[in-house]
Motif scaffolding. Sequence first.
Motif, PDB file in Angstrom:
ATOM      1  N   ILE A  52      39.974  52.503  52.752  1.00  0.00           N
ATOM      2  CA  ILE A  52      39.863  52.564  51.294  1.00  0.00           C
ATOM      3  C   ILE A  52      38.685  53.466  50.955  1.00  0.00           C
ATOM      4  CG2 ILE A  52      39.482  51.223  49.181  1.00  0.00           C
ATOM      5  CD1 ILE A  52      40.424  48.735  50.822  1.00  0.00           C
ATOM      6  N   VAL A  53      38.853  54.305  49.939  1.00  0.00           N
ATOM      7  CA  VAL A  53      37.757  55.157  49.476  1.00  0.00           C
ATOM      8  C   VAL A  53      37.650  55.031  47.960  1.00  0.00           C
ATOM      9  CG1 VAL A  53      36.887  57.518  49.225  1.00  0.00           C
ATOM     10  CG2 VAL A  53      37.981  56.812  51.372  1.00  0.00           C
ATOM     11  N   VAL A  54      36.416  54.835  47.483  1.00  0.00           N
ATOM     12  CA  VAL A  54      36.127  54.822  46.054  1.00  0.00           C
ATOM     13  C   VAL A  54      35.336  56.091  45.751  1.00  0.00           C
ATOM     14  CG1 VAL A  54      34.989  53.625  44.145  1.00  0.00           C
ATOM     15  CG2 VAL A  54      36.063  52.304  45.997  1.00  0.00           C
ATOM     16  N   THR A  55      35.893  56.970  44.925  1.00  0.00           N
ATOM     17  CA  THR A  55      35.239  58.236  44.599  1.00  0.00           C
ATOM     18  C   THR A  55      34.827  58.240  43.138  1.00  0.00           C
ATOM     19  OG1 THR A  55      35.481  60.658  44.632  1.00  0.00           O
ATOM     20  CG2 THR A  55      37.451  59.372  44.114  1.00  0.00           C
ATOM     21  N   LEU A  56      33.659  58.788  42.866  1.00  0.00           N
ATOM     22  CA  LEU A  56      33.068  58.716  41.532  1.00  0.00           C
ATOM     23  C   LEU A  56      33.338  59.988  40.758  1.00  0.00           C
ATOM     24  CD1 LEU A  56      31.428  56.547  40.067  1.00  0.00           C
ATOM     25  CD2 LEU A  56      29.341  57.686  40.831  1.00  0.00           C
ATOM     26  N   ARG A  57      34.089  59.852  39.690  1.00  0.00           N
ATOM     27  CA  ARG A  57      34.426  60.942  38.803  1.00  0.00           C
ATOM     28  C   ARG A  57      35.088  62.101  39.550  1.00  0.00           C
ATOM     29  NH1 ARG A  57      35.977  59.380  35.220  1.00  0.00           N
ATOM     30  NH2 ARG A  57      35.540  61.055  33.754  1.00  0.00           N
ATOM     31  N   GLU A  58      35.065  63.291  38.952  1.00  0.00           N
ATOM     32  CA  GLU A  58      35.736  64.446  39.549  1.00  0.00           C
ATOM     33  C   GLU A  58      34.711  65.351  40.248  1.00  0.00           C
ATOM     34  OE1 GLU A  58      39.574  65.528  36.984  1.00  0.00           O
ATOM     35  OE2 GLU A  58      37.777  65.348  35.748  1.00  0.00           O
ATOM     36  N   ARG A  59      34.112  64.800  41.293  1.00  0.00           N
ATOM     37  CA  ARG A  59      33.142  65.581  42.054  1.00  0.00           C
ATOM     38  C   ARG A  59      33.678  65.918  43.438  1.00  0.00           C
ATOM     39  NH1 ARG A  59      29.028  62.485  41.608  1.00  0.00           N
ATOM     40  NH2 ARG A  59      28.020  63.669  39.945  1.00  0.00           N
ATOM     41  N   VAL A  60      34.317  64.961  44.095  1.00  0.00           N
ATOM     42  CA  VAL A  60      34.824  65.148  45.453  1.00  0.00           C
ATOM     43  C   VAL A  60      36.316  65.437  45.401  1.00  0.00           C
ATOM     44  CG1 VAL A  60      35.141  64.084  47.711  1.00  0.00           C
ATOM     45  CG2 VAL A  60      33.053  63.621  46.390  1.00  0.00           C
ATOM     46  N   ALA A  61      36.702  66.561  45.972  1.00  0.00           N
ATOM     47  CA  ALA A  61      38.116  66.935  45.994  1.00  0.00           C
ATOM     48  C   ALA A  61      38.824  66.254  47.163  1.00  0.00           C
ATOM     49  CB  ALA A  61      38.256  68.449  46.112  1.00  0.00           C
ATOM     50  N   PHE A  62      40.050  65.817  46.894  1.00  0.00           N
ATOM     51  CA  PHE A  62      40.903  65.253  47.942  1.00  0.00           C
ATOM     52  C   PHE A  62      42.191  66.069  48.017  1.00  0.00           C
ATOM     53  CE2 PHE A  62      37.965  61.810  47.520  1.00  0.00           C
ATOM     54  CZ  PHE A  62      37.946  61.188  48.760  1.00  0.00           C
ATOM     55  N   PRO A  63      42.102  67.278  48.584  1.00  0.00           N
ATOM     56  CA  PRO A  63      43.311  68.094  48.766  1.00  0.00           C
ATOM     57  C   PRO A  63      44.156  67.533  49.892  1.00  0.00           C
ATOM     58  CG  PRO A  63      41.453  69.155  49.832  1.00  0.00           C
ATOM     59  CD  PRO A  63      40.899  67.935  49.134  1.00  0.00           C
ATOM     60  N   GLY A  64      45.359  68.053  50.011  1.00  0.00           N
ATOM     61  CA  GLY A  64      46.255  67.586  51.068  1.00  0.00           C
ATOM     62  C   GLY A  64      45.665  67.781  52.449  1.00  0.00           C
ATOM     63  N   SER A  65      44.899  68.861  52.631  1.00  0.00           N
ATOM     64  CA  SER A  65      44.309  69.125  53.943  1.00  0.00           C
ATOM     65  C   SER A  65      43.338  68.034  54.363  1.00  0.00           C
ATOM     66  CB  SER A  65      43.597  70.475  53.935  1.00  0.00           C
ATOM     67  OG  SER A  65      42.637  70.540  52.893  1.00  0.00           O
ATOM     68  N   LEU A  66      42.606  67.466  53.386  1.00  0.00           N
ATOM     69  CA  LEU A  66      41.684  66.375  53.706  1.00  0.00           C
ATOM     70  C   LEU A  66      42.443  65.065  53.897  1.00  0.00           C
ATOM     71  CD1 LEU A  66      38.914  65.063  54.051  1.00  0.00           C
ATOM     72  CD2 LEU A  66      38.750  64.908  51.541  1.00  0.00           C
ATOM     73  N   ILE A  67      43.351  64.775  52.984  1.00  0.00           N
ATOM     74  CA  ILE A  67      44.106  63.525  53.086  1.00  0.00           C
ATOM     75  C   ILE A  67      44.822  63.445  54.430  1.00  0.00           C
ATOM     76  CG2 ILE A  67      46.066  62.231  52.128  1.00  0.00           C
ATOM     77  CD1 ILE A  67      45.197  63.277  49.353  1.00  0.00           C
ATOM     78  N   GLY A  68      45.335  64.576  54.904  1.00  0.00           N
ATOM     79  CA  GLY A  68      46.018  64.602  56.195  1.00  0.00           C
ATOM     80  C   GLY A  68      45.106  64.335  57.377  1.00  0.00           C
ATOM     81  N   ARG A  69      43.799  64.468  57.167  1.00  0.00           N
ATOM     82  CA  ARG A  69      42.835  64.232  58.249  1.00  0.00           C
ATOM     83  C   ARG A  69      42.250  62.822  58.202  1.00  0.00           C
ATOM     84  NH1 ARG A  69      38.799  69.330  58.115  1.00  0.00           N
ATOM     85  NH2 ARG A  69      38.058  68.344  60.049  1.00  0.00           N
ATOM     86  N   LEU A  70      42.774  61.995  57.295  1.00  0.00           N
ATOM     87  CA  LEU A  70      42.269  60.623  57.169  1.00  0.00           C
ATOM     88  C   LEU A  70      43.406  59.653  57.502  1.00  0.00           C
ATOM     89  CD1 LEU A  70      40.256  61.054  53.834  1.00  0.00           C
ATOM     90  CD2 LEU A  70      39.414  61.252  56.182  1.00  0.00           C
ATOM     91  N   PRO A  71      43.670  59.441  58.776  1.00  0.00           N
ATOM     92  CA  PRO A  71      44.861  58.673  59.192  1.00  0.00           C
ATOM     93  C   PRO A  71      44.845  57.224  58.747  1.00  0.00           C
ATOM     94  CG  PRO A  71      43.395  59.069  61.055  1.00  0.00           C
ATOM     95  CD  PRO A  71      42.878  59.908  59.937  1.00  0.00           C
ATOM     96  N   ARG A  72      43.656  56.662  58.519  1.00  0.00           N
ATOM     97  CA  ARG A  72      43.610  55.248  58.131  1.00  0.00           C
ATOM     98  C   ARG A  72      43.652  55.044  56.624  1.00  0.00           C
ATOM     99  NH1 ARG A  72      39.114  51.954  61.525  1.00  0.00           N
ATOM    100  NH2 ARG A  72      39.555  50.554  59.767  1.00  0.00           N
ATOM    101  N   LEU A  73      43.495  56.100  55.856  1.00  0.00           N
ATOM    102  CA  LEU A  73      43.391  55.955  54.402  1.00  0.00           C
ATOM    103  C   LEU A  73      44.681  55.405  53.810  1.00  0.00           C
ATOM    104  CD1 LEU A  73      41.680  56.411  51.853  1.00  0.00           C
ATOM    105  CD2 LEU A  73      42.667  58.708  51.710  1.00  0.00           C
ATOM    106  N   ARG A  74      44.550  54.323  53.049  1.00  0.00           N
ATOM    107  CA  ARG A  74      45.702  53.721  52.388  1.00  0.00           C
ATOM    108  C   ARG A  74      45.501  53.554  50.887  1.00  0.00           C
ATOM    109  NH1 ARG A  74      47.679  55.569  55.758  1.00  0.00           N
ATOM    110  NH2 ARG A  74      48.867  54.746  57.535  1.00  0.00           N
TER     111      ARG A  74
END
Length: 320
Positions: A52-74
């Motif tokens: 699980i990740v909690v991100t604050l406002r629109e500062r950190v980008a979560f593009p597909g390339s990053l999401i694909g590198r986080l195998p446990r992220l649900r």
Amino acid sequence: MKLRCAVLDDFQGVAKTMADWSPVADAVEVVSFAEHFATEEALADALADFDIVVTLRERVAFPGSLIGRLPRLRLLIASGMRNTLIDFEAAREHGVTVCGTDSSLTPPMELTWALVLGLARGIVAEATALREGGPWQSTVGVDLEGRRLGVLGLGRIGRRVAEIGKAFGMEVVAWSQNLTKERADEVGVGLAASKEELLGSGDFVSIHLALSDRTRGLLGAAELALMKPTAYLINTSRAAIVDQDALIAALREGRIAGAGIDVFDVEPLPADHPMRGVPRLLGTPHLGYVSENNYRTYYGQAVEDIAAFLAGEPIRRLTA
């Protein structure tokens, strides 16, 4: 084994105290990060073991390339109910649920007026001189009553900024690409004939627009050149609405009286960023959303989002 939850950009170290995390404590280990991860590589390394990740406002980008590198992220939770930096299609493809939280309009509205008043009355210069033994009174304040406030964007925040301007006795006019006379009349402000007319006549110009393809770079060198040399620009919305190089040049050359800026093209602002040394700037480190009540909402509803996800019934889902 517990799920692991990462809270990003907890600069003040308050995420665990601004909410009651006990409803999910048996199932989730919460880790907050005070340091900002500025690159995708750093994010991928830091978040690889989190579900699980909690991100604050629109500062950190979560593009597909990053999401694909986080195998446990649900589960990805964003503060606010809108986030332009998340690749929602990639999230769906990787089975990641995205949820949001409420966000109050009051903190950014109040900060806007803190910047306006700080600029108008030379608060920083005078307070610094008083503390450091400098001159007793070195600035002459600008009166707000009778001055013209130009509001770019008359949405939920812009409307409240306009209402406060009227309470100060200012003449308030507004403009945006879709603003109608009926909407302006409803708020009780004037409708500027054009963006150029608003910029050229405003003593204070405050930006309250969402960032989009239409508003990105809306104020460039040509637009800033229309402003009076005695005028002030305030931006608590998104940095990319204003051409940063053009703004720096205008401030350095004294072509506008000053600017109150809460948002920057890179955040946190690097130590060597030119904005740090530019004259006539009253800058704050993106404090528009940073208030006690807002943080209690963000983190309290993040806990609710997690609990609902664990129960198999996600709430406040974001899909685009």
